[in-house]
Design an enzyme around this catalytic site. Structure first.
Site: not given
Length: 561
Positions: A227, A348, A452
């Site tokens: 990230s 995601e 995610h």
């Protein structure tokens, strides 16, 4: 919100975007570090071990099969006159410094760190070393940069002992300045907008200088992150001041070609934009109209700065550390020539979409055009997106999640792969375990699939607590660790355990070893990972796939820029 996107006023769209972006960023921080708020649940150490660094002796903990050294300073505390200054070398100490417990996280609001943190003395790193001291050989080093939107996170949240022991590597996790303390920009501040990135470089210089004392190979350093941490790796690839600081790169869900006009994937902003944000912060805390704004800001209490800063933060480009937006630098081929392992997760965007729906913003055929206008495109493109991603029922959350994931992660990752692969070896994956352990408590409004950060428990024990994985998921975790650590050792994830008789490799890719691989410690060889394809990571079905671009509508996103 109403169905006709052209009927929205700019104010309505802006308000919705601010509210939902704040929600999404807060959720992302929770997802990216789920489980880490709880105190570590490790078995008490069996003893201690002492190592000499150039700054002094540090005493770490000996566990079953590995050693840890936590809270080791790599730079001076950025306090007082050093608040918003480039990192300075750590001050040497006398005696033995205890390194058996994590140090304070960098300042942040409550979330991952229970109660948050206001301690600016936070430039520390944590080292996990497999086995006992072995001076006869050096191990590859993986330096891990945590995610959290550049506003939250802590290196100590990532218990790396499984990676270190199975992969026989040294793992270093890093704390770096976050939020306004890490990325404030002002005309009177050298290093504006990039203090957190400068901290990461200081940690890498420390690793080059000191990691040999811990059994690591200072000439075999892989920089990795997820990230915001993954995007940090992109920034370091493009930074001229990072030359020679690392030898390979791993980028997880931090596509280098993300865009600042979309609120989910991390990216950088022009220095002028960052300075405008800094001016707004100064006004909020009462320093906007004083003669010496920087001196005033350095006197403001940390908690007040945290309350005033924007929810999301980005590094600034057009700066000495980051002269060019990483997306532009990589497109132009101006980046450090190191091998790269890069990837994204199959679903995601679902975590953000689920959080927004649960916050009271349902995605329906009537509201969908407004959501698209707020997040993805100007009106002339919004209608095309609505046609490409139609919402036919009241439950449009999964459609919203797919659009977020495709536009902001999967397709930028594919584009980054293509740009990098023109110059360096690149391996790309897609984590696709649709039954990955949930990262948050409660029941989501729709199945999240592989959202995610859902790959993180396969590599780390978040917060020191192992996730509840099935036997097949444990095998996938072992396979991923093998790939990641083989890449760190040889610049190729296909280490001695890659199975040349596994899934058919790309005919345009490298040929498997004709002599055959040796098996993993558990006797299960990993499938061969070709370079010119995407490796789908699914329990008991790790295999190359050629359908990722089509599945994520990448031709469409390419067509609308």
């Amino acid at each position: 919100m109403h169905g006709d996107v052209n009927g929205n006023t700019n104010g309505e769209v802006t308000h919705m975007r601010r509210v939902l972006t704040s929600m999404g960023c807060a959720l992302a921080a929770v997802l990216a570090t789920a489980g880490s708020a709880a105190p570590p649940a490790r078995t008490p150490p069996a003893g201690t071990a002492t190592v000499r660094t150039h700054e002094g002796l540090v005493r770490g903990a000996v566990h079953d099969g590995y050693r840890t050294f936590e809270g080791v300073p790599y730079a001076a505390p950025p306090v007082g006159a050093l608040r918003w200054a480039p990192p300075r070398p750590a001050t040497p100490w006398t005696g033995v410094r205890e390194a058996t417990r994590p140090a304070s996280a960098c300042p942040q609001t409550p979330g991952e760190v229970p109660g948050g943190s206001t301690d600016e003395d936070c430039l520390h790193l944590n080292i996990t070393v497999p086995g006992s001291a072995d001076r006869a050989r050096s191990r590859p080093v993986i330096v891990w940069l945590h995610g959290g939107g550049f506003t939250t996170g802590a290196g100590s949240s990532y218990d790396a002992h499984r990676m270190a022991v199975r992969g026989d590597v040294v793992v270093v996790t890093v704390d770096y300045r976050l939020g306004a303390l890490g990325f404030l920009a002002h005309a009177g501040l050298p290093g504006s907008g990039t203090f957190g990135l400068a901290d990461q470089q200081a940690a890498l210089r420390w690793v080059r200088s000191e990691i040999g004392a811990f059994g690591g190979d200072a000439h075999d350093v892989t920089l990795a992150g997820e990230s915001a941490g993954g995007y940090s790796v992109c920034a370091q690839l493009a930074s001229p001041t990072a030359v020679g600081l690392f030898d390979r790169a791993i980028i997880q869900s931090g596509p280098c070609t993300g865009r600042p006009d979309r609120p989910f994937a991390p990216s950088s902003v022009p220095l002028s934009t960052a300075r405008a944000t800094g001016a707004g912060l100064a006004s909020k805390v009462g320093c906007g109209s004083v003669r010496d704004v920087v001196s005033c800001l350095r006197r403001v209490d940390v908690s007040r700065l945290l309350a005033a800063q924007d929810t999301d933060q980005q590094p600034a480009h057009a700066t000495p550390l980051l002269p060019t937006d990483p997306a532009e630098a990589i497109a132009a081929g101006h980046f450090h020539r190191v091998p790269v392992l890069i990837g994204n997760n199959h679903d995601e965007g679902n975590g953000w979409a689920a959080g927004i729906v649960q916050a009271g913003y349902p995605v329906t055929p009537d509201t969908w055009p407004d959501v698209v206008a707020a997040f993805f495109a100007p009106p002339e493109q919004a209608k095309a997106i609505v046609r490409e991603y139609p919402v036919h029922r009241t439950d449009g959350g999964p459609v919203f999640g797919a659009a977020i994931g495709d536009a902001d992660f999967a397709c930028p990752t594919a584009r980054t792969d293509e740009l990098l692969a023109a110059h360096v070896p690149v391996w790309r994956y897609e984590f696709a375990d649709e039954h990955a352990p949930p990262l948050t408590s409660g029941t989501p409004p729709f199945p999240l699939g592989a959202p995610h950060a859902s790959e993180l428990p396969y590599l780390f024990d978040l917060g020191g607590r192992p996730r509840d994985l099935t036997a097949a998921q444990h095998r996938l975790a072992d396979t991923m660790i093998d790939y990641w650590t083989h890449f760190a050792r040889t610049a190729d994830p296909n280490g001695p355990s890659a199975d040349p008789n596994g899934p058919s490799p790309d005919p345009n890719g490298p040929s498997p070893d004709p002599n055959g691989p040796s098996p993993d410690p558990d006797g299960t060889p990993s499938p061969h990972w070709p370079r010119q394809t995407v490796l789908s990571l699914v329990p008991d079905h790790v295999a190359p796939t050629r359908t990722a671009r089509h599945r994520h509508h990448c031709a469409f996103w390419d067509s609308i820029g």
